[in-house]
Design a protein around this motif. Sequence first.
Motif, mmCIF file in Angstrom:
data_model
loop_
_atom_site.group_PDB
_atom_site.id
_atom_site.type_symbol
_atom_site.label_atom_id
_atom_site.label_comp_id
_atom_site.label_asym_id
_atom_site.label_seq_id
_atom_site.Cartn_x
_atom_site.Cartn_y
_atom_site.Cartn_z
ATOM 1 N N ALA A 1 -10.653 -61.306 -11.203
ATOM 2 C CA ALA A 1 -11.419 -60.569 -10.195
ATOM 3 C C ALA A 1 -12.864 -60.428 -10.666
ATOM 4 C CB ALA A 1 -10.807 -59.194 -9.963
ATOM 5 N N ARG A 2 -13.787 -60.544 -9.739
ATOM 6 C CA ARG A 2 -15.206 -60.380 -10.082
ATOM 7 C C ARG A 2 -15.429 -58.939 -10.532
ATOM 8 N NH1 ARG A 2 -20.168 -59.142 -8.936
ATOM 9 N NH2 ARG A 2 -21.850 -60.615 -9.262
ATOM 10 N N ASP A 3 -15.941 -58.796 -11.745
ATOM 11 C CA ASP A 3 -16.141 -57.470 -12.336
ATOM 12 C C ASP A 3 -17.286 -57.570 -13.347
ATOM 13 O OD1 ASP A 3 -16.053 -55.074 -13.766
ATOM 14 O OD2 ASP A 3 -13.867 -55.046 -13.881
ATOM 15 N N PRO A 4 -18.529 -57.297 -12.914
ATOM 16 C CA PRO A 4 -19.676 -57.430 -13.811
ATOM 17 C C PRO A 4 -19.571 -56.568 -15.072
ATOM 18 C CG PRO A 4 -20.409 -57.232 -11.548
ATOM 19 C CD PRO A 4 -18.936 -56.963 -11.547
ATOM 20 N N TRP B 1 -17.389 -65.102 -18.423
ATOM 21 C CA TRP B 1 -17.805 -65.952 -17.313
ATOM 22 C C TRP B 1 -16.863 -65.782 -16.122
ATOM 23 C CZ3 TRP B 1 -15.071 -69.690 -14.816
ATOM 24 C CH2 TRP B 1 -15.778 -70.432 -13.876
ATOM 25 N N ALA B 2 -15.542 -65.749 -16.392
ATOM 26 C CA ALA B 2 -14.565 -65.607 -15.314
ATOM 27 C C ALA B 2 -14.756 -64.284 -14.573
ATOM 28 C CB ALA B 2 -13.143 -65.718 -15.872
ATOM 29 N N CYS B 3 -15.009 -63.209 -15.308
ATOM 30 C CA CYS B 3 -15.245 -61.906 -14.676
ATOM 31 C C CYS B 3 -16.575 -61.882 -13.922
ATOM 32 C CB CYS B 3 -15.235 -60.792 -15.717
ATOM 33 S SG CYS B 3 -13.614 -60.432 -16.397
ATOM 34 N N GLU B 4 -17.559 -62.558 -14.451
ATOM 35 C CA GLU B 4 -18.863 -62.575 -13.791
ATOM 36 C C GLU B 4 -18.814 -63.352 -12.473
ATOM 37 O OE1 GLU B 4 -23.535 -63.782 -14.591
ATOM 38 O OE2 GLU B 4 -22.061 -64.172 -16.163
ATOM 39 N N THR B 5 -18.097 -64.460 -12.468
ATOM 40 C CA THR B 5 -18.080 -65.334 -11.292
ATOM 41 C C THR B 5 -16.930 -65.063 -10.333
ATOM 42 O OG1 THR B 5 -16.769 -67.007 -12.438
ATOM 43 C CG2 THR B 5 -19.196 -67.204 -12.566
ATOM 44 N N GLY B 6 -15.901 -64.372 -10.821
ATOM 45 C CA GLY B 6 -14.730 -64.153 -9.986
ATOM 46 C C GLY B 6 -13.840 -65.376 -9.877
ATOM 47 N N ARG B 7 -13.957 -66.285 -10.812
ATOM 48 C CA ARG B 7 -13.116 -67.490 -10.829
ATOM 49 C C ARG B 7 -12.058 -67.345 -11.916
ATOM 50 N NH1 ARG B 7 -16.793 -72.698 -10.977
ATOM 51 N NH2 ARG B 7 -14.727 -73.596 -11.332
ATOM 52 N N GLY B 8 -10.820 -67.153 -11.501
ATOM 53 C CA GLY B 8 -9.718 -66.983 -12.449
ATOM 54 C C GLY B 8 -9.401 -65.525 -12.725
ATOM 55 N N ALA C 1 -26.120 -65.171 -21.593
ATOM 56 C CA ALA C 1 -25.297 -64.746 -20.455
ATOM 57 C C ALA C 1 -25.318 -63.225 -20.321
ATOM 58 C CB ALA C 1 -23.866 -65.243 -20.620
ATOM 59 N N LEU C 2 -25.252 -62.530 -21.448
ATOM 60 C CA LEU C 2 -25.296 -61.066 -21.437
ATOM 61 C C LEU C 2 -26.634 -60.575 -20.883
ATOM 62 C CD1 LEU C 2 -23.827 -58.411 -22.460
ATOM 63 C CD2 LEU C 2 -25.305 -58.632 -24.454
ATOM 64 N N PHE C 3 -27.722 -61.171 -21.327
ATOM 65 C CA PHE C 3 -29.046 -60.774 -20.881
ATOM 66 C C PHE C 3 -29.196 -60.986 -19.375
ATOM 67 C CE2 PHE C 3 -33.504 -61.883 -19.965
ATOM 68 C CZ PHE C 3 -34.097 -60.675 -20.299
ATOM 69 N N GLU C 4 -28.796 -62.166 -18.897
ATOM 70 C CA GLU C 4 -28.907 -62.476 -17.466
ATOM 71 C C GLU C 4 -28.074 -61.509 -16.630
ATOM 72 O OE1 GLU C 4 -30.898 -64.693 -15.924
ATOM 73 O OE2 GLU C 4 -31.772 -65.135 -17.877
ATOM 74 N N LEU C 5 -26.877 -61.202 -17.107
ATOM 75 C CA LEU C 5 -26.011 -60.272 -16.383
ATOM 76 C C LEU C 5 -26.598 -58.863 -16.382
ATOM 77 C CD1 LEU C 5 -23.352 -59.757 -14.892
ATOM 78 C CD2 LEU C 5 -22.290 -59.383 -17.128
ATOM 79 N N GLN D 1 -28.878 -57.684 -13.703
ATOM 80 C CA GLN D 1 -28.284 -57.426 -12.395
ATOM 81 C C GLN D 1 -27.483 -56.125 -12.346
ATOM 82 O OE1 GLN D 1 -25.992 -60.931 -11.248
ATOM 83 N NE2 GLN D 1 -27.239 -62.122 -12.659
ATOM 84 N N MET D 2 -27.400 -55.411 -13.475
ATOM 85 C CA MET D 2 -26.537 -54.235 -13.556
ATOM 86 C C MET D 2 -27.341 -52.939 -13.610
ATOM 87 S SD MET D 2 -23.691 -55.631 -16.273
ATOM 88 C CE MET D 2 -22.711 -54.120 -16.223
ATOM 89 N N LEU D 3 -26.679 -51.857 -13.232
ATOM 90 C CA LEU D 3 -27.265 -50.527 -13.358
ATOM 91 C C LEU D 3 -27.136 -50.056 -14.805
ATOM 92 C CD1 LEU D 3 -25.736 -48.894 -10.160
ATOM 93 C CD2 LEU D 3 -28.086 -49.721 -10.468
ATOM 94 N N PRO D 4 -28.088 -49.269 -15.297
ATOM 95 C CA PRO D 4 -28.027 -48.802 -16.687
ATOM 96 C C PRO D 4 -26.724 -48.066 -17.030
ATOM 97 C CG PRO D 4 -30.184 -48.344 -15.758
ATOM 98 C CD PRO D 4 -29.328 -48.855 -14.633
ATOM 99 N N GLU D 5 -26.202 -47.273 -16.116
ATOM 100 C CA GLU D 5 -24.963 -46.532 -16.408
ATOM 101 C C GLU D 5 -23.762 -47.474 -16.530
ATOM 102 O OE1 GLU D 5 -25.966 -45.854 -11.988
ATOM 103 O OE2 GLU D 5 -27.060 -45.748 -13.868
ATOM 104 N N ASP D 6 -23.777 -48.584 -15.778
ATOM 105 C CA ASP D 6 -22.694 -49.562 -15.903
ATOM 106 C C ASP D 6 -22.764 -50.272 -17.251
ATOM 107 O OD1 ASP D 6 -21.693 -48.937 -13.378
ATOM 108 O OD2 ASP D 6 -22.883 -50.503 -12.395
ATOM 109 N N ILE D 7 -23.968 -50.546 -17.700
ATOM 110 C CA ILE D 7 -24.150 -51.175 -19.012
ATOM 111 C C ILE D 7 -23.650 -50.246 -20.111
ATOM 112 C CG2 ILE D 7 -25.873 -51.974 -20.682
ATOM 113 C CD1 ILE D 7 -27.499 -53.000 -18.250
#
Length: 140
Positions: A90-93, A81-88, A114-118, A121-127
């Motif tokens: 750095a934002r890093d999907p 959650w912290a990486c997804e939101t950038g709270r605490g 949370a994984l599904f929702e994220l 929003q991501m590119l297949p290569e990032d996943i």
Amino acid sequence: MEIPDDPRFKRAVSALEQGRFQDSFALARQLAGEGDAMGMHFLGWHYHKGIGIEQNDDVAVTWWQRAAHLGCANAVKGLGWACETGRGLARDPQAAYHHYLRAIMLGDDSAREALFELALQMLPEDIKRAEAQAQTSRDE
């Protein structure tokens, strides 16, 4: 969150449910100080929500990192959650995906949503990179 059998943890949760936030925080702090992974996670959660203490995501992440190092799935999800939101952190999907996947591998089925929702929003290569990173962490 699965409640551990430790009676102090149960008292901390009960205090929270009764609105005795500072009592819950004190019990969580005691458990965390003794090295209890779920206590560390719960203390981080108190900081994250600002319950019984001033809200501070940086401190929450510190406690979640300690608990995650001990294999606490809930804390690993918190790091996602912290990486997804950038709270605490750095934002890093990609890192968020990695943490959510790792939380699932550790038994936290609630991280699936949370994984599904994220992932939407991501590119297949990032996943694929995040999955490879999670697999490497699992093998270590």
